[in-house]
Design an enzyme around this catalytic site. Structure first.
Site, short mmCIF file in Angstrom:
data_model
loop_
_atom_site.label_atom_id
_atom_site.label_comp_id
_atom_site.label_asym_id
_atom_site.label_seq_id
_atom_site.Cartn_x
_atom_site.Cartn_y
_atom_site.Cartn_z
CG PHE A 163 -1.45 1.31 1.62
CD1 PHE A 163 -2.74 1.59 0.79
CD2 PHE A 163 -1.07 2.34 2.32
CE1 PHE A 163 -3.24 2.89 0.88
CE2 PHE A 163 -1.70 3.60 2.53
CZ PHE A 163 -2.77 3.73 1.89
CG LEU A 177 1.70 -0.52 5.79
CD1 LEU A 177 1.09 -0.13 6.92
CD2 LEU A 177 0.45 -0.61 4.86
CD GLU A 178 7.26 1.73 0.47
OE1 GLU A 178 7.85 2.77 0.36
OE2 GLU A 178 7.96 0.77 0.50
CG LEU A 179 2.45 4.31 5.56
CD1 LEU A 179 2.21 4.10 7.16
CD2 LEU A 179 1.18 4.13 4.61
#
Ligand code: NAD
Length: 468
Positions: free
Chosen positions: A188, A211-213
């Site tokens: 994501f 998770l790439e936030l």
């Protein structure tokens, strides 16, 4: 698309996956076809992205959306043989003379959810990693870039069967249904707020999630830095895609006494980079009216608080909100409680905060959530060593901005609230593979020494095993 039809695609992809993973030659061929298709569709994609943004510089799309995908596919093709090779390891004296190896096995079906800010790059570079790993992929692009999403769907539909790669269109509801599916892995890319929901959904299915936030990526200018170079690099990094980059420099910390010179150099650089804003094809628009209004409110709040604001509008055009061309804006020493210092800015606004000592700058960074990127400008000296050892960040570029993203040999990802896990290059291949340990027992088996009935021989072997 409703929940059942998305689940049906997953079912079909999983069935197809059971036929067996693609071999090296097939994966290389797939990556080659994908790279060529992206190159062939580059102009069409650039037009779609620009239409979605209101205006997006064609050069920026080619540099930051198209190039990274082609480079990732090329890099994976080149290195795939080594990545796929089973790694032989020593099983330990106690198990000798058996043999041990670690095999990279594709996980199965990978889900990819992507954001709007680099709508080609952030949809297709995870796809490259998953295809290199031998997986099948379902992709859910952002609803805020619908033309790009349609173009991607069409392009990928021409290259792959739905059992290989499928594109699912839709907004947050579709995203939520998508992330609730029992994928074998999910990547994501998006906001920290939505990332939290995605991780909660994957906890239900025990799907491993990358998770790439986002977050607030600081720039620290150290004493002794080449200030003209720092101002130019920060301006270029900040204004690429009008600041709508997950690794854009969010704010600058600099020795208080050089702040006026920095403001002058930054302003001069922006004037040179963008002599005008309104009809300038190089200057990208803010994605939507809501995002534009959010940026306007941030600046207004800072103005009301008494912070000094420098709006850089080289041709005095005062771009109207309808153009969504937001003028580059410096905010000097905003107080910490303002939105602009609490939220990820994601636009062409740059707070510049003066510090008294380098230690206090490090403390400032370390007192805040761990960022996705950290930038340092200055000599490669003790200050840099202290920053690298003491400050946490997903990745660091020294004396430039954003470049670590492009190096395929560097894993890309966040830490803490800016993300978990990483991809790009080999890290992406590993993220979507299971590192399967295999032990091959030889005919000579030392385990017979440890069978009941336990006696003196076992005692002797145990003494050896427990030798410390
Ligand atoms: P977003 O979180 O609003 O949306 C991202 C994707 O998630 C979209 O496809 C959206 O439809 C989907 N989505 C929305 N609600 C969902 C839900 N409840 N469950 C599952 N999916 C859902 O982010 P955005 O506004 O598109 O992108 C901006 C953010 O992304 C910024 O915070 C930026 O820093 C971050 N970002 C991070 C990276 C990185 O590589 N780390 C790259 C680009 C952007």
């Amino acid at each position: 698309m409703n929940e059942q039809s998305i689940a049906a695609i997953l079912h079909r992809q999983r069935e197809a996956f059971r036929a067996g993973p693609p071999n090296l030659a097939q994966r290389r061929e797939t990556l080659k076809r994908l790279g060529h298709a992206v190159k062939a569709s580059a102009e069409e994609l650039a037009q779609a992205v620009s239409a979605d943004f209101g205006h997006r510089s064609r050069h920026e799309t080619l540099m930051a959306d198209i190039f990274p995908v082609i480079a990732a596919a090329r890099h994976a093709r080149f290195h795939l043989r080594r990545w796929m090779r089973a790694r032989t390891v020593w099983p330990g004296l106690e198990l000798a003379p058996s043999r041990a190896r670690i095999m990279a096995q594709p996980l199965g079906v990978v889900g990819v959810v992507s954001p709007w800010n680099y709508p080609v790059n952030l949809a297709l570079t995870p796809l490259v990693a998953a295809l290199a790993a031998g997986d099948r992929v379902m992709l859910k692009p952002s609803e805020l870039t619908p033309r790009t999403a349609e173009t991607l769907k069409e392009m990928l539909g021409g290259l792959f069967l739905e059992e290989e790669v499928a594109v699912v269109l839709g907004g947050p509801e579709v995203g939520a249904a998508f992330c609730a599916l029992p994928f074998d892995a999910l990547l994501f890319t998006g906001s920290t707020e939505v990332g939290r929901k995605v991780l909660a959904a994957t906890a239900e299915t025990l799907t491993p999630a990358t998770l790439e936030l986002g977050g607030k990526s600081p720039c620290v200018i150290a004493p002794g830095a080449d200030l003209a170079q720092a101002a130019a690099c920060i301006a270029v990094g900040k204004l690429l895609n009008a600041g709508q980059s997950c690794i854009a420099p969010d704010y600058v910390l600099l020795p208080a006494e050089i702040k006026p010179i920095f403001v002058k150099l930054f302003t001069e650089t922006v004037n040179k980079l963008y002599p005008s804003l309104l009809d300038n094809a190089d200057y990208t628009s803010v994605i939507s009216d809501a995002h534009y209004m959010r940026l306007t409110r941030m600046v207004e709040e800072a103005r009301q608080s008494g912070a000094e604001i420098v709006v850089i509008d080289p041709a005095n055009e005062n771009p109207p909100p309808s153009s969504r061309k937001f003028a580059p804006t410096l905010i000097l020493d905003p107080s910490e409680d303002l939105c602009v210092m609490r939220e990820e800015i994601f636009g062409p606004i740059l707070p510049a905060l003066g510090y008294q000592t380098f230690d206090s700058a490090l403390d400032f960074v370390n007192a805040r959530p761990r960022p996705l990127a950290l930038y340092y400008f200055g000599p490669e000296d003790r200050n840099l060593r202290r920053l690298l050892a003491g400050a946490h960040a997903g990745g660091v570029t020294v004396n430039q901005t954003m470049s670590h993203f492009v190096a395929e040999n560097l894993p890309f990802g966040g830490v803490g609230p800016s993300g978990m896990g990483a991809y790009h290059g080999e890290a992406g291949f590993r993220a979507f593979s299971h590192a399967k340990p295999v032990l091959l027992q030889s005919r000579l088996d030392s385990r017979i020494l440890l069978r009941p009935p336990y006696g003196k021989l076992t005692e002797a072997v145990l003494r050896f095993m427990l030798r410390g």
